[in-house]
Design a protein around this motif. Structure first.
Motif, PDB file in Angstrom:
ATOM      1  N   GLU A  25       0.829  -1.215   0.000  1.00  0.00           N
ATOM      2  CA  GLU A  25       0.000   0.000   0.000  1.00  0.00           C
ATOM      3  C   GLU A  25       0.856   1.256   0.000  1.00  0.00           C
ATOM      4  N   ARG A  28       2.138   1.790  -3.469  1.00  0.00           N
ATOM      5  CA  ARG A  28       1.101   2.220  -4.434  1.00  0.00           C
ATOM      6  C   ARG A  28       0.698   3.677  -4.242  1.00  0.00           C
ATOM      7  N   ARG A  29       0.790   4.153  -2.974  1.00  0.00           N
ATOM      8  CA  ARG A  29       0.425   5.564  -2.787  1.00  0.00           C
ATOM      9  C   ARG A  29       1.633   6.499  -2.895  1.00  0.00           C
ATOM     10  N   ASN A  49       5.592   5.590 -11.305  1.00  0.00           N
ATOM     11  CA  ASN A  49       5.204   6.892 -10.749  1.00  0.00           C
ATOM     12  C   ASN A  49       6.403   7.848 -10.694  1.00  0.00           C
ATOM     13  N   SER A  52       7.386   9.094  -7.247  1.00  0.00           N
ATOM     14  CA  SER A  52       8.119   8.106  -6.433  1.00  0.00           C
ATOM     15  C   SER A  52       9.596   8.149  -6.791  1.00  0.00           C
TER      16      SER A  52
END
Ligand code: AMP
Ligand code: MG
Length: 349
Positions: A25, A28-29, A49, A52
């Motif tokens: 999680e 993913r965020r 991303n 990221s």
């Protein structure tokens, strides 16, 4: 930021399943998770991303012109992110999962920030069960460089990760000591179907030659060396994997190294092959000798190198010395890391 620490011994336990779900999680965020691999620890973010990737560079203090490696759960997942080839699958068949990274033309789903603007991306499928389980839990490829601050030796245990990354990442997963202890072998797939070895590792040149005879070793692997010379401070550009204390490589016989060390004053640490340990400790009681594996066991030495450099560096020595390794097998990877850690300071005896 507060960093959460979790230890995972067994990926199938209930505790680890919930920790891995939480880590997935976070990724993913857009958060950062340090995770164990069979080579060294990785500083991971979502490989699809751009934010990221920026966060990884910031946490590491790394210049954004040095691209990241994306970690995938299965070799065939490379299809989603890159243009694969028959040679890629032959390499995958032989060395994946394992310590081999392949550079391929990227598909647009991998943002330019991950690739430092290049049209290629580096792909690796790690064999460590925790790394594999984490990639599966995240459901995205994990972009990760080594989890050290830029310029420092790569971390091979969670304690060393903590020294560099506590407060800089969301989570650190402790999965024990890294088996290999040096970063992955990197090969670039060239347009003409040949390979260029960019960084040597546990998958050796001889291993690669079992798959294709068209392998060129990049000059930079052993480059910048003028044997017989002490190259002093050739610039931070060439200094990687480096301890804070000056580090010198000694090119000579056992007897020459022993005689040289005898003349040195100050607090001296020496990486020493096990066969020499007792005699050198007896002969030079004012120096500290650290066991660096058996003379002919380069795999042991690779496993120990970064661990020892970090431990020794905590003890405030005036200088660190080590024998210059031979370049055969995994010795080429050791040689490559050691000349950089020593900023090319080689003393010919
Ligand atoms: P690290 O494992 O922390 O040393 O970081 C990843 C390594 O992979 C760096 O040495 C990068 O220069 C190299 N790398 C990643 N992507 C590419 C690429 N597309 N082309 C060449 N080298 C790459
Ligand atoms: Mg690195």
């Amino acid at each position: 930021m507060t960093t959460k620490f979790v230890k995972i011994n067994e990926v199938s336990s209930g505790q680890s399943t919930s920790a891995l779900q939480q880590a997935g999680e976070i990724l993913r965020r857009g958060g950062l998770v340090v995770f164990p691999t069979e080579t060294v620890y990785g500083l991971g973010g979502d490989g699809t991303n751009a934010d990221s990737a920026r966060a990884i560079y910031a946490a590491k203090g790394r210049p954004a012109d040095n691209p990241l490696i994306i970690h995938i759960a299965f070799p065939e997942d490379a299809e989603k992110y890159t243009e694969t080839s028959d040679l890629y699958f032959r390499l995958a068949e032989r060395f994946m999962p394992g310590p081999l990274t392949v550079i391929l033309t990227a598909k647009p789903v991998i943002p330019p920030e991950v690739r430092a603007g290049l049209d290629t991306v580096a792909v690796r499928c790690p064999s460590h069960p925790v790394a594999h389980a984490l990639i599966c839990a995240a459901g995205v490829p994990i972009a990760a460089p080594s989890a050290n601050l830029s310029g420092k030796p790569s971390p091979t245990c969670a304690a060393h990760v903590k020294d560099d990354m506590d407060g800089r990442v969301d989570m650190i997963i402790d999965g024990g000591d890294s088996e290999v202890g040096l970063e992955s072998t990197i090969v670039k797939m060239e347009g003409d179907g040949s390979l260029t070895l960019l960084r040597p590792g546990a998958v050796t040149l001889d291993d690669l030659l079992t798959v294709t005879d068209r392998v060129t070793v990049a000059d930079a692997v052993t480059g910048q060396l003028a044997p017989g010379e002490i190259v002093l401070s050739p610039g931070m550009k060439y200094k990687h994997y480096a301890p804070d204390a000056p580090f010198y490589l000694l090119d000579g016989t056992d007897e020459e190294i022993f005689s040289f060390l005898k003349t040195k004053e100050g607090r001296i640490a020496v990486l020493t092959y096990e066969e020499d340990l007792d005699a050198w400790r007896d002969g030079l009681p004012d120096k500290d000798f650290y066991a660096f594996g058996r003379r002919n066991n380069r795999v042991e030495q690779a496993h120990l190198l970064f661990h020892l450099l970090r431990e020794i560096d905590k003890r405030g020595y005036t200088a660190i010395y080590a024998p210059l390794p031979a370049k055969d097998g995994i010795g080429l990877a050791l040689y490559n890391r050691m000349i950089r850690a020593a900023a090319h300071q080689i003393i010919k005896l």
